[in-house]
Write a protein that holds these residues in place. Structure first.
Motif, PDB file in Angstrom:
ATOM      1  N   THR A   1       0.906  -1.461   0.317  1.00  0.00           N
ATOM      2  CA  THR A   1       0.160  -0.042   0.427  1.00  0.00           C
ATOM      3  C   THR A   1       0.857   1.453  -0.056  1.00  0.00           C
ATOM      4  OG1 THR A   1      -1.479  -1.533   1.199  1.00  0.00           O
ATOM      5  CG2 THR A   1      -1.960   1.266   1.213  1.00  0.00           C
ATOM      6  N   LEU A   2       2.355   0.878   1.063  1.00  0.00           N
ATOM      7  CA  LEU A   2       2.713   2.429   0.462  1.00  0.00           C
ATOM      8  C   LEU A   2       3.415   2.483  -0.030  1.00  0.00           C
ATOM      9  CD1 LEU A   2       4.400   4.605   2.821  1.00  0.00           C
ATOM     10  CD2 LEU A   2       5.628   2.735   3.174  1.00  0.00           C
ATOM     11  N   ALA A   3       4.120   1.890  -1.108  1.00  0.00           N
ATOM     12  CA  ALA A   3       4.949   1.604  -2.492  1.00  0.00           C
ATOM     13  C   ALA A   3       3.721   2.336  -3.731  1.00  0.00           C
ATOM     14  CB  ALA A   3       4.729   0.331  -3.178  1.00  0.00           C
TER      15      ALA A   3
ATOM     16  N   SER B   1       2.209   9.759  -5.381  1.00  0.00           N
ATOM     17  CA  SER B   1       2.531  11.399  -5.083  1.00  0.00           C
ATOM     18  C   SER B   1       4.361  11.750  -5.230  1.00  0.00           C
ATOM     19  CB  SER B   1       3.136  11.622  -3.284  1.00  0.00           C
ATOM     20  OG  SER B   1       3.676  10.888  -2.965  1.00  0.00           O
ATOM     21  N   LYS B   2       5.366  10.332  -5.759  1.00  0.00           N
ATOM     22  CA  LYS B   2       6.386  10.696  -6.737  1.00  0.00           C
ATOM     23  C   LYS B   2       7.439  10.625  -5.037  1.00  0.00           C
ATOM     24  CE  LYS B   2       5.989  11.961 -10.975  1.00  0.00           C
ATOM     25  NZ  LYS B   2       4.668  11.566 -11.486  1.00  0.00           N
ATOM     26  N   ALA B   3       6.729  10.065  -4.205  1.00  0.00           N
ATOM     27  CA  ALA B   3       8.258  10.391  -3.011  1.00  0.00           C
ATOM     28  C   ALA B   3       9.031   9.684  -2.586  1.00  0.00           C
ATOM     29  CB  ALA B   3       6.605  10.709  -1.618  1.00  0.00           C
ATOM     30  N   SER B   4       9.994   9.515  -1.767  1.00  0.00           N
ATOM     31  CA  SER B   4      11.221   9.095  -1.510  1.00  0.00           C
ATOM     32  C   SER B   4      10.486   8.269   0.371  1.00  0.00           C
ATOM     33  CB  SER B   4      11.935   9.621  -1.417  1.00  0.00           C
ATOM     34  OG  SER B   4      11.986  10.847  -0.094  1.00  0.00           O
TER      35      SER B   4
ATOM     36  N   ILE C   1      11.149  -4.949   2.223  1.00  0.00           N
ATOM     37  CA  ILE C   1      11.191  -3.537   1.108  1.00  0.00           C
ATOM     38  C   ILE C   1      11.774  -3.545   0.454  1.00  0.00           C
ATOM     39  CG2 ILE C   1      12.504  -1.065   1.541  1.00  0.00           C
ATOM     40  CD1 ILE C   1      12.264  -2.362   4.395  1.00  0.00           C
ATOM     41  N   HIS C   2      12.663  -4.190  -0.734  1.00  0.00           N
ATOM     42  CA  HIS C   2      13.472  -4.778  -1.866  1.00  0.00           C
ATOM     43  C   HIS C   2      12.150  -4.833  -2.383  1.00  0.00           C
ATOM     44  CE1 HIS C   2      17.426  -4.182  -1.810  1.00  0.00           C
ATOM     45  NE2 HIS C   2      17.768  -4.806  -0.820  1.00  0.00           N
ATOM     46  N   SER C   3      11.829  -5.897  -2.173  1.00  0.00           N
ATOM     47  CA  SER C   3      10.205  -6.277  -3.377  1.00  0.00           C
ATOM     48  C   SER C   3       9.032  -5.195  -3.448  1.00  0.00           C
ATOM     49  CB  SER C   3       9.325  -8.164  -2.713  1.00  0.00           C
ATOM     50  OG  SER C   3       8.511  -7.683  -1.871  1.00  0.00           O
ATOM     51  N   ARG C   4       8.583  -4.276  -2.195  1.00  0.00           N
ATOM     52  CA  ARG C   4       7.457  -4.384  -2.404  1.00  0.00           C
ATOM     53  C   ARG C   4       7.521  -2.545  -2.610  1.00  0.00           C
ATOM     54  NH1 ARG C   4       3.495  -6.705  -3.305  1.00  0.00           N
ATOM     55  NH2 ARG C   4       2.908  -8.424  -1.685  1.00  0.00           N
ATOM     56  N   LEU C   5       9.142  -1.881  -2.110  1.00  0.00           N
ATOM     57  CA  LEU C   5       9.307  -0.507  -2.363  1.00  0.00           C
ATOM     58  C   LEU C   5      10.103  -0.328  -4.008  1.00  0.00           C
ATOM     59  CD1 LEU C   5       8.931   0.784   1.009  1.00  0.00           C
ATOM     60  CD2 LEU C   5       7.120   1.685  -0.708  1.00  0.00           C
ATOM     61  N   SER C   6      12.085  -0.611  -3.165  1.00  0.00           N
ATOM     62  CA  SER C   6      12.801  -0.584  -4.292  1.00  0.00           C
ATOM     63  C   SER C   6      12.894  -1.073  -5.764  1.00  0.00           C
ATOM     64  CB  SER C   6      14.181  -1.675  -3.853  1.00  0.00           C
ATOM     65  OG  SER C   6      14.548  -1.142  -2.413  1.00  0.00           O
TER      66      SER C   6
END
Length: 160
Positions: free
Chosen positions: A110-112, A118-121, A143-148
């Motif tokens: 969801t965070l991703a 919003s093109k947020a870091s 974190i790698h699979s969902r965000l990075s």
């Protein structure tokens, strides 16, 4: 879309060094309890995340408050705090710590979407590894699979 690496730096996750929009992510419990761990630093800076979390919990019968849910709270023009329910209770039971990795995986998914929109870091302490009792070797791959993997910049902060 290119894979990005997680950036590790020493510092305070409540004071992210970001150009542009940023989201500070942290893990909350599903009991409505706020008062120990990283949330203390969050509340020292802004009242809104705690207030929003408590209201969200109080009205949980009529909203999405549950393991895996994310509440995004604006604290400044280009800054939000993501309250992520990834911890069941506050104590270990039957040898299991309160962390729920499946919920954290859902939180990060969801965070991703929120960060991409919003093109947020994304900025965080080592989520789930303090009071929740999780281990970084289980959290980091999520974190790698969902965000990075989606090209979202993630900065993980370790205090001095």
């Amino acid at each position: 879309m290119s894979m990005t690496e997680i950036v590790y730096q020493t510092g305070d996750a409540t004071a992210p060094s970001a150009d542009g929009p940023a989201i500070i992510a942290h893990i909350c419990n599903d009991l409505g309890r706020w008062g120990k761990g990283f949330v203390v630093a969050v509340s020292a800076r802004w009242p809104e995340p705690e207030r929003s979390y408590r209201v969200w919990h109080r009205h949980r019968g009529s909203n999405d408050f549950a393991l895996g849910a994310v509440q995004l709270v604006q604290v400044a023009l280009n800054l939000h705090v993501a309250n992520m329910i990834g911890q069941h209770g506050i104590r270990s039971s039957a040898g299991s710590p309160p962390i729920r990795y499946d919920a954290v995986d859902q939180n990060l998914d969801t965070l991703a979407d929120l960060a991409s929109a919003s093109k947020a870091s994304v900025h965080m302490p080592r989520i789930g590894c303090g009071l929740a009792g999780g281990t970084w070797d289980r959290i980091e791959p999520l974190i790698h699979s969902r965000l990075s993997s989606r090209g979202i910049t993630v900065v993980v902060y370790d205090l001095e």
